[in-house]
Write a protein that holds these residues in place. Sequence first.
Motif, mmCIF file in Angstrom:
data_model
loop_
_atom_site.group_PDB
_atom_site.id
_atom_site.type_symbol
_atom_site.label_atom_id
_atom_site.label_comp_id
_atom_site.label_asym_id
_atom_site.label_seq_id
_atom_site.Cartn_x
_atom_site.Cartn_y
_atom_site.Cartn_z
ATOM 1 N N ALA A 1 0.069 -1.560 -0.181
ATOM 2 C CA ALA A 1 0.092 0.334 -0.237
ATOM 3 C C ALA A 1 0.446 0.901 0.321
ATOM 4 O O ALA A 1 2.125 0.913 0.259
ATOM 5 N N ALA A 2 0.384 2.526 -0.628
ATOM 6 C CA ALA A 2 1.065 3.307 -0.686
ATOM 7 C C ALA A 2 0.340 4.025 0.046
ATOM 8 O O ALA A 2 -0.664 5.121 -0.737
ATOM 9 N N LEU A 3 0.998 4.868 0.416
ATOM 10 C CA LEU A 3 -0.404 6.578 1.830
ATOM 11 C C LEU A 3 0.984 7.678 1.542
ATOM 12 O O LEU A 3 0.154 8.922 2.081
ATOM 13 N N ASP A 4 1.807 8.061 1.180
ATOM 14 C CA ASP A 4 2.061 9.519 0.252
ATOM 15 C C ASP A 4 3.260 9.350 -0.669
ATOM 16 O O ASP A 4 3.269 7.695 -1.833
ATOM 17 N N ALA A 5 3.791 10.037 -1.408
ATOM 18 C CA ALA A 5 4.288 10.012 -2.140
ATOM 19 C C ALA A 5 5.673 8.948 -2.669
ATOM 20 O O ALA A 5 5.856 8.066 -3.825
ATOM 21 N N GLU A 6 6.681 8.754 -1.437
ATOM 22 C CA GLU A 6 7.346 8.353 -0.612
ATOM 23 C C GLU A 6 7.307 6.429 -1.082
ATOM 24 O O GLU A 6 7.645 5.937 -2.217
ATOM 25 N N LEU B 1 4.402 5.403 -3.453
ATOM 26 C CA LEU B 1 4.097 5.578 -4.217
ATOM 27 C C LEU B 1 5.121 5.545 -4.811
ATOM 28 O O LEU B 1 4.950 4.382 -6.475
ATOM 29 N N ARG B 2 6.295 5.502 -5.140
ATOM 30 C CA ARG B 2 7.894 5.750 -6.047
ATOM 31 C C ARG B 2 8.592 4.344 -5.756
ATOM 32 O O ARG B 2 8.161 3.714 -6.508
ATOM 33 N N VAL B 3 7.766 3.495 -4.636
ATOM 34 C CA VAL B 3 7.867 2.132 -4.829
ATOM 35 C C VAL B 3 7.365 1.430 -4.993
ATOM 36 O O VAL B 3 7.825 0.493 -6.072
ATOM 37 N N ILE B 4 6.036 1.340 -5.102
ATOM 38 C CA ILE B 4 4.633 0.628 -6.541
ATOM 39 C C ILE B 4 5.249 1.062 -7.289
ATOM 40 O O ILE B 4 5.608 -0.157 -8.488
ATOM 41 N N SER B 5 5.794 2.251 -7.715
ATOM 42 C CA SER B 5 5.667 2.803 -9.413
ATOM 43 C C SER B 5 6.923 2.176 -10.193
ATOM 44 O O SER B 5 7.173 1.269 -11.110
ATOM 45 N N ALA B 6 8.292 1.898 -8.993
ATOM 46 C CA ALA B 6 9.132 0.903 -9.681
ATOM 47 C C ALA B 6 8.389 -0.566 -9.555
ATOM 48 O O ALA B 6 9.295 -1.124 -10.709
ATOM 49 N N ALA C 1 4.219 5.750 -12.283
ATOM 50 C CA ALA C 1 3.222 6.842 -11.101
ATOM 51 C C ALA C 1 3.489 7.583 -11.252
ATOM 52 O O ALA C 1 4.593 6.947 -9.769
ATOM 53 N N ASP C 2 3.497 8.827 -10.563
ATOM 54 C CA ASP C 2 3.565 9.765 -10.008
ATOM 55 C C ASP C 2 2.749 10.781 -9.215
ATOM 56 O O ASP C 2 1.838 10.537 -9.978
ATOM 57 N N VAL D 1 -2.981 3.579 -2.560
ATOM 58 C CA VAL D 1 -2.801 2.797 -3.726
ATOM 59 C C VAL D 1 -2.417 1.541 -3.693
ATOM 60 O O VAL D 1 -1.058 1.281 -2.292
ATOM 61 N N VAL D 2 -3.140 0.538 -3.858
ATOM 62 C CA VAL D 2 -2.912 -0.861 -3.376
ATOM 63 C C VAL D 2 -2.199 -1.355 -4.916
ATOM 64 O O VAL D 2 -2.612 -1.635 -6.051
ATOM 65 N N LEU D 3 -1.384 -2.414 -4.018
ATOM 66 C CA LEU D 3 -0.492 -2.954 -5.891
ATOM 67 C C LEU D 3 -0.703 -4.632 -5.091
ATOM 68 O O LEU D 3 -0.458 -4.817 -3.755
ATOM 69 N N SER D 4 -1.993 -5.329 -5.553
ATOM 70 C CA SER D 4 -1.799 -6.984 -5.012
ATOM 71 C C SER D 4 -1.694 -8.047 -6.511
ATOM 72 O O SER D 4 -2.592 -7.699 -7.755
ATOM 73 N N ASP D 5 -0.490 -8.744 -5.991
ATOM 74 C CA ASP D 5 -0.159 -9.756 -7.194
ATOM 75 C C ASP D 5 -1.913 -10.506 -6.347
ATOM 76 O O ASP D 5 -2.195 -10.887 -6.193
#
Length: 159
Positions: A18-23, A25-30, A106-107, A137-141
């Motif tokens: 899960a992403a709860l801030d811009a930092e 989100l950078r992990v999920i973006s990668a 994703a920026d 934002v949530v990323l789930s396989d």
Amino acid sequence: MTEDARFEDGAERPVRLAALDAEDLRVISALVQDAVLTGTDMTFDAPRRRFALLLNRFRWEDRARAEKAGDYERVRSLLVIHDVLSVARQGIDPTDRDAVLSLLAADFAPGPDGTGEITLVFAGDGAVKLSVECVDVVLSDVTRPYRAPARRAPDHKTE
């Protein structure tokens, strides 16, 4: 004594982040860089304020092992953005099931009072801009990994 978690501790478990801030989100973006999908793999549920993408995600977290074995993998994943107020698309037809889109990043651009815009950037000048109330934002396989059809890692070298 406590130690930080190491990547290796995750073993072969599906990604769920899960992403709860811009930092964050950078992990999920990668992790979603070079994911592929079609326009019909994106949906906006306006009443629930949720935008979702069904991705064929390259498993960047497994690249070191894959390079040694020559066995690159992808996995089907859901990328869900919550608290979406509006959606704007550029260069993407949401009804085109034949066009293959490649997600590059994703920026997040902050706005007033925690609001902002999440921009999903695609190869070939396509983009989806999401006005959001906050970063959620949530990323789930959602499947087991499978052998990447190209049998190699994505490459961004230009000649």
